[in-house]
Design a protein around this motif. Structure first.
Motif, PDB file in Angstrom:
ATOM      1  N   ASP A  38       0.661  -1.018   0.029  1.00 52.37           N
ATOM      2  CA  ASP A  38       0.348   0.190   0.390  1.00 52.37           C
ATOM      3  C   ASP A  38       0.708   1.023  -0.236  1.00 52.37           C
ATOM      4  N   ALA A  39       1.790   1.244   1.403  1.00 50.03           N
ATOM      5  CA  ALA A  39       2.533   2.616   0.735  1.00 50.03           C
ATOM      6  C   ALA A  39       3.419   2.758  -0.341  1.00 50.03           C
ATOM      7  N   SER A  40       4.165   1.658  -1.357  1.00 44.89           N
ATOM      8  CA  SER A  40       4.632   1.629  -2.210  1.00 44.89           C
ATOM      9  C   SER A  40       3.504   2.570  -3.419  1.00 44.89           C
ATOM     10  N   LEU A  41       2.649   1.769  -3.496  1.00 45.76           N
ATOM     11  CA  LEU A  41       1.185   2.936  -4.583  1.00 45.76           C
ATOM     12  C   LEU A  41       1.187   3.830  -3.832  1.00 45.76           C
ATOM     13  N   ALA A  42       1.093   4.192  -2.656  1.00 40.20           N
ATOM     14  CA  ALA A  42       0.536   5.294  -2.661  1.00 40.20           C
ATOM     15  C   ALA A  42       1.573   6.239  -2.920  1.00 40.20           C
ATOM     16  N   ARG A  43       2.711   5.684  -2.211  1.00 42.26           N
ATOM     17  CA  ARG A  43       3.880   6.522  -3.024  1.00 42.26           C
ATOM     18  C   ARG A  43       4.657   7.306  -4.534  1.00 42.26           C
ATOM     19  N   ILE A  44       4.227   5.911  -4.894  1.00 43.83           N
ATOM     20  CA  ILE A  44       4.235   5.832  -6.777  1.00 43.83           C
ATOM     21  C   ILE A  44       2.941   7.300  -7.915  1.00 43.83           C
ATOM     22  N   ALA A  72     -15.213  -8.057  -8.394  1.00 45.94           N
ATOM     23  CA  ALA A  72     -15.231  -9.090  -7.042  1.00 45.94           C
ATOM     24  C   ALA A  72     -13.232  -9.828  -6.800  1.00 45.94           C
ATOM     25  N   THR A  73     -12.911  -9.779  -8.178  1.00 46.21           N
ATOM     26  CA  THR A  73     -11.297  -9.660  -8.006  1.00 46.21           C
ATOM     27  C   THR A  73     -10.537  -8.769  -8.084  1.00 46.21           C
ATOM     28  N   LEU A  74     -10.684  -7.514  -7.945  1.00 44.51           N
ATOM     29  CA  LEU A  74     -10.583  -6.916  -8.498  1.00 44.51           C
ATOM     30  C   LEU A  74      -9.969  -5.876  -6.936  1.00 44.51           C
ATOM     31  N   ASP A  75     -12.017  -5.948  -5.920  1.00 40.86           N
ATOM     32  CA  ASP A  75     -11.659  -6.090  -4.326  1.00 40.86           C
ATOM     33  C   ASP A  75     -10.996  -6.504  -3.213  1.00 40.86           C
ATOM     34  N   MET A  76     -11.321  -8.722  -4.233  1.00 41.21           N
ATOM     35  CA  MET A  76     -10.187  -9.145  -3.716  1.00 41.21           C
ATOM     36  C   MET A  76      -8.841  -8.816  -3.153  1.00 41.21           C
ATOM     37  N   TYR A  77      -8.377  -8.164  -4.558  1.00 39.88           N
ATOM     38  CA  TYR A  77      -7.123  -8.084  -4.781  1.00 39.88           C
ATOM     39  C   TYR A  77      -6.440  -6.573  -3.960  1.00 39.88           C
ATOM     40  N   LEU A  78      -7.668  -5.487  -3.747  1.00 34.40           N
ATOM     41  CA  LEU A  78      -7.820  -4.521  -3.353  1.00 34.40           C
ATOM     42  C   LEU A  78      -6.913  -4.430  -1.804  1.00 34.40           C
ATOM     43  N   LYS A  79      -8.118  -5.198  -1.281  1.00 33.93           N
ATOM     44  CA  LYS A  79      -7.970  -6.125   0.201  1.00 33.93           C
ATOM     45  C   LYS A  79      -6.805  -6.528   0.766  1.00 33.93           C
ATOM     46  N   ARG A  80      -6.182  -8.209  -0.156  1.00 33.04           N
ATOM     47  CA  ARG A  80      -5.297  -8.061   0.162  1.00 33.04           C
ATOM     48  C   ARG A  80      -4.106  -7.163   0.363  1.00 33.04           C
ATOM     49  N   ILE A  81      -4.005  -6.101  -0.687  1.00 36.70           N
ATOM     50  CA  ILE A  81      -3.039  -4.957  -0.241  1.00 36.70           C
ATOM     51  C   ILE A  81      -3.677  -4.402   1.366  1.00 36.70           C
ATOM     52  N   GLU A  82      -4.552  -3.355   1.045  1.00 34.57           N
ATOM     53  CA  GLU A  82      -4.944  -3.193   2.366  1.00 34.57           C
ATOM     54  C   GLU A  82      -3.880  -3.705   3.424  1.00 34.57           C
ATOM     55  N   LEU A  83      -3.944  -5.083   3.702  1.00 35.65           N
ATOM     56  CA  LEU A  83      -2.981  -5.778   4.941  1.00 35.65           C
ATOM     57  C   LEU A  83      -1.975  -5.090   5.175  1.00 35.65           C
ATOM     58  N   THR A  84      -0.946  -4.991   3.890  1.00 38.63           N
ATOM     59  CA  THR A  84       0.776  -4.919   3.648  1.00 38.63           C
ATOM     60  C   THR A  84       0.925  -3.758   4.530  1.00 38.63           C
ATOM     61  N   ARG A  85      -0.779  -2.524   5.434  1.00 43.72           N
ATOM     62  CA  ARG A  85      -0.320  -1.696   5.931  1.00 43.72           C
ATOM     63  C   ARG A  85       0.129  -2.315   7.332  1.00 43.72           C
ATOM     64  N   TYR A  86       0.161  -3.869   7.473  1.00 42.02           N
ATOM     65  CA  TYR A  86       0.226  -4.241   8.693  1.00 42.02           C
ATOM     66  C   TYR A  86       1.602  -4.834   8.361  1.00 42.02           C
ATOM     67  N   THR A  87       2.558  -5.151  10.535  1.00 43.63           N
ATOM     68  CA  THR A  87       3.533  -5.931  10.495  1.00 43.63           C
ATOM     69  C   THR A  87       3.195  -7.062   9.995  1.00 43.63           C
ATOM     70  N   ARG A  88       3.905  -8.352  10.131  1.00 46.08           N
ATOM     71  CA  ARG A  88       3.611  -9.850  10.366  1.00 46.08           C
ATOM     72  C   ARG A  88       3.458  -9.820  11.985  1.00 46.08           C
ATOM     73  N   ALA A  89       4.178  -8.876  12.847  1.00 42.23           N
ATOM     74  CA  ALA A  89       3.104  -9.435  14.241  1.00 42.23           C
ATOM     75  C   ALA A  89       2.440  -8.029  15.241  1.00 42.23           C
ATOM     76  N   GLU A  90       2.717  -7.261  13.955  1.00 38.34           N
ATOM     77  CA  GLU A  90       1.137  -6.867  14.219  1.00 38.34           C
ATOM     78  C   GLU A  90      -0.279  -7.612  14.234  1.00 38.34           C
ATOM     79  N   LEU A  91      -0.710  -8.156  13.064  1.00 38.71           N
ATOM     80  CA  LEU A  91      -0.965  -9.215  12.156  1.00 38.71           C
ATOM     81  C   LEU A  91      -1.566 -10.180  13.392  1.00 38.71           C
ATOM     82  N   THR A  92      -0.773 -11.088  13.650  1.00 38.95           N
ATOM     83  CA  THR A  92      -0.229 -11.791  14.337  1.00 38.95           C
ATOM     84  C   THR A  92      -1.048 -11.382  16.086  1.00 38.95           C
TER      85      THR A  92
END
Length: 163
Positions: A38-44, A72-92
């Motif tokens: 998400d951060a990379s796409l926002a920067r570009i 529906a597929t585009l929405d799924m990919y966008l939700k997946r990219i939204e998860l990249t805002r969190y670190t693995r530790a935060e997700l856990t």
């Protein structure tokens, strides 16, 4: 003169969104195969890349031909990219592995509100009521800037915690 230039701008805008769509859907990768975050796409592409992509896609999906993906597929990919805002530790920590990715934002907000309320209590105990609230507001604004929050997101968060 300007009539000739307009189609060039429109074609460049179209190429931008086709590239963004391909990045989101995994058909294209970033330079050096960096992960698409998400951060990379926002920067570009700018902070409003997601809403711009959705608006563009809703207008141009029929003209894309083989590059088109179902909404529906585009929405799924966008939700997946939204998860990249969190670190693995935060997700856990947020219990995502047990609850699934749909509850990430709500769980993260709940945890952040609990941590913020505890921090506000610490600052009020140290600096008094007004000084603690002012110190808390400064901390939240500083962290919001580092987390790329908009000013409205920051104000909403402050309103929830201080209220």
């Amino acid at each position: 003169m300007f009539r000739r230039i307009f189609p060039v701008f429109q074609a460049a805008d179209n190429a931008k969104f086709v590239t963004l769509l391909n990045l989101v859907c995994g058909k294209q990768s970033l330079k050096d195969h960096l992960p698409v975050k998400d951060a990379s796409l926002a920067r570009i592409f700018g902070d409003s890349w997601k809403s711009e992509l959705q608006a563009w896609y809703s207008q141009n999906a029929s003209s894309l031909g083989s590059e088109a993906v179902p909404q529906a597929t585009l929405d799924m990919y966008l939700k997946r990219i939204e998860l990249t805002r969190y670190t693995r530790a935060e997700l856990t920590d947020f219990g995502i592995l047990a609850q699934g990715p749909a509850a990430v934002q709500a769980r993260a907000e709940q945890c952040m509100l609990q941590l913020a309320a505890a921090r506000l209590e610490e600052l009020v105990a140290s600096y008094g009521a007004e000084g603690g609230k002012e110190a808390f507001k400064n901390e939240v604004q500083r962290e919001a800037k580092l987390a790329n929050w908009s000013s409205s997101d920051c104000e909403n968060f402050l309103a929830k915690v201080v209220a």
